[in-house]
Motif scaffolding. Structure first.
Motif, PDB file in Angstrom:
ATOM      1  N   SER A 220       0.805  -1.213   0.000  1.00  0.00           N
ATOM      2  CA  SER A 220       0.000   0.000   0.000  1.00  0.00           C
ATOM      3  C   SER A 220       0.844   1.272   0.000  1.00  0.00           C
ATOM      4  O   SER A 220       0.309   2.383  -0.021  1.00  0.00           O
ATOM      5  CB  SER A 220      -0.938   0.023   1.218  1.00  0.00           C
ATOM      6  OG  SER A 220      -0.194   0.025   2.420  1.00  0.00           O
TER       7      SER A 220
ATOM      8  N   THR B 185       2.282   0.394  -4.402  1.00  0.00           N
ATOM      9  CA  THR B 185       1.136   0.761  -5.236  1.00  0.00           C
ATOM     10  C   THR B 185       1.520   0.747  -6.706  1.00  0.00           C
ATOM     11  O   THR B 185       0.776   0.254  -7.561  1.00  0.00           O
ATOM     12  CB  THR B 185       0.620   2.150  -4.833  1.00  0.00           C
ATOM     13  OG1 THR B 185       0.184   2.118  -3.466  1.00  0.00           O
ATOM     14  CG2 THR B 185      -0.541   2.586  -5.715  1.00  0.00           C
TER      15      THR B 185
ATOM     16  N   TYR C 241       0.947  -7.597   0.309  1.00  0.00           N
ATOM     17  CA  TYR C 241       0.892  -7.597   1.770  1.00  0.00           C
ATOM     18  C   TYR C 241       1.002  -6.159   2.256  1.00  0.00           C
ATOM     19  O   TYR C 241       1.981  -5.462   1.957  1.00  0.00           O
ATOM     20  CB  TYR C 241       2.053  -8.390   2.368  1.00  0.00           C
ATOM     21  CG  TYR C 241       2.121  -9.842   1.977  1.00  0.00           C
ATOM     22  CD1 TYR C 241       1.722 -10.843   2.855  1.00  0.00           C
ATOM     23  CD2 TYR C 241       2.616 -10.215   0.731  1.00  0.00           C
ATOM     24  CE1 TYR C 241       1.804 -12.182   2.498  1.00  0.00           C
ATOM     25  CE2 TYR C 241       2.697 -11.544   0.364  1.00  0.00           C
ATOM     26  CZ  TYR C 241       2.286 -12.526   1.243  1.00  0.00           C
ATOM     27  OH  TYR C 241       2.372 -13.851   0.889  1.00  0.00           O
ATOM     28  N   THR C 242       0.008  -5.712   3.009  1.00  0.00           N
ATOM     29  CA  THR C 242       0.076  -4.410   3.647  1.00  0.00           C
ATOM     30  C   THR C 242       0.502  -4.608   5.103  1.00  0.00           C
ATOM     31  O   THR C 242       0.708  -5.734   5.559  1.00  0.00           O
ATOM     32  CB  THR C 242      -1.285  -3.707   3.594  1.00  0.00           C
ATOM     33  OG1 THR C 242      -2.203  -4.387   4.471  1.00  0.00           O
ATOM     34  CG2 THR C 242      -1.850  -3.696   2.168  1.00  0.00           C
ATOM     35  N   SER C 243       0.595  -3.514   5.830  1.00  0.00           N
ATOM     36  CA  SER C 243       0.968  -3.619   7.248  1.00  0.00           C
ATOM     37  C   SER C 243      -0.095  -4.345   8.062  1.00  0.00           C
ATOM     38  O   SER C 243       0.178  -4.812   9.175  1.00  0.00           O
ATOM     39  CB  SER C 243       1.213  -2.228   7.829  1.00  0.00           C
ATOM     40  OG  SER C 243       0.065  -1.400   7.671  1.00  0.00           O
TER      41      SER C 243
ATOM     42  N   ALA D 208       8.682  -2.290   1.708  1.00  0.00           N
ATOM     43  CA  ALA D 208       8.267  -1.673   2.969  1.00  0.00           C
ATOM     44  C   ALA D 208       9.477  -1.088   3.674  1.00  0.00           C
ATOM     45  O   ALA D 208      10.567  -1.663   3.645  1.00  0.00           O
ATOM     46  CB  ALA D 208       7.593  -2.702   3.872  1.00  0.00           C
TER      47      ALA D 208
END
Length: 297
Positions: A12, A17, A32-34, A62
């Motif tokens: 994200s 993105t 995979y987001t946080s 990330a």
């Protein structure tokens, strides 16, 4: 063997993105987001990547990127930027997968007067980055490589999306152009402006090389930035010109006139030679990319 999966960590964020938006047809990508993975917790990383298989690729986009905040929030910066990559590398090593880890020009601290674009080999083994952020990212490179020697480190720099609402430098210049008659921008820091969509497409090309015949990217340090170089002042002037505004409204200033909590490298232009030598397409000139970024948003 079934088709491999590309696991996108930080899906994200700015680069995540762009990676999702530029994914080639037919690629199996798992974002995979946080909310899906907590890089500072071993059990979270283990559980999130429980399905990791041999041949899969993990792209770690990330990071803790608040450069100034890191000067006081150093513990969190190191946990995310150093401990997190180590946990991901442990997972790829155990599964026989490959980690592609994104790093930064801030790991370098070029001597005063340095003007030659930086090669991976220019990073001194005893390097001491100028900022806590840079130190945490360098620690992450080394921790990932220690846990999984096949990890590929990709250093980039001055990444921007460029939209009118983007928090990056180009987006900020767009808003300032609309709101101020003149602005002052630092002219004694030189680097490599990089359009995030170009970087994302380059990373997808790299992913396609992983495990292919002649692949030399395992265990490599690569640099992927927009071609050419600029100061922040020159980049700001180019943004104004690209918007049809008078670039003379951008005035040069020195770093000393615009102090920040975290020191910035005076020179951190990254050479693209390592990228090309790996058989990858060089990213285009930063001015051409900037034109597209401003026109597309």
């Amino acid at each position: 063997m079934s088709q491999r999966t590309v696991h996108l960590i930080g899906a994200s964020g700015q680069l995540g993105t762009a990676l999702r938006a530029t994914a080639p047809a037919g690629v199996v990508a798992a974002p995979y987001t946080s909310d899906d993975i907590d890089l500072i917790r071993r059990l979270s990383v283990r559980d999130a990547l429980a399905g990791l298989r041999s041949g899969d690729v993990v792209v770690n986009a990330a990071a803790y990127t608040a450069v100034d905040d890191a000067e006081t929030d150093w513990d969190l910066a190191f946990r995310v930027n150093a401990h997190g990559p180590a946990l991901l590398a442990e997972a790829t090593a155990a599964a026989g997968a490959r980690l592609v880890h994104l790093s930064t020009d801030y790991v370098f601290s070029a001597p005063p007067g340095w003007t030659v674009p930086l090669e991976p080999g220019d990073l001194d083994p005893e390097a001491e980055p100028e900022s806590i952020y840079g130190a945490s990212k360098l620690a992450g490179e080394r921790a990932a490589r220690a846990a999984d020697p096949s990890s590929t480190v990709v250093r980039t720099a001055w990444v921007y999306t460029g939209g009118p609402d983007s928090p990056d430098f180009v987006g900020t210049m767009r808003r300032l152009e609309a709101g101020r008659p003149e602005i002052s921008v630092v002219d004694d820091q030189r680097g490599s402006p990089t359009y995030v969509s170009d970087l994302a497409r380059g990373l997808w090309e790299l992913v396609g090389h992983v495990g292919a015949p002649g692949d030399i990217t395992a265990g490599a340090d690569l640099h992927a930035t927009g071609a050419g170089e600029a100061t922040w002042f020159q980049l700001a002037q180019a943004v104004f010109a690209g918007l049809g505004a008078d670039p003379g409204r951008v005035l040069p200033c020195t770093t000393d006139q615009f102090p920040r909590p975290a020191p910035r490298p005076a020179f951190s232009v990254l050479s693209g030679r390592s990228w090309a030598q790996a058989g990858l397409t060089p990213l285009r000139d930063w001015r051409e990319a900037l034109t597209e970024a401003l026109e597309s948003r």
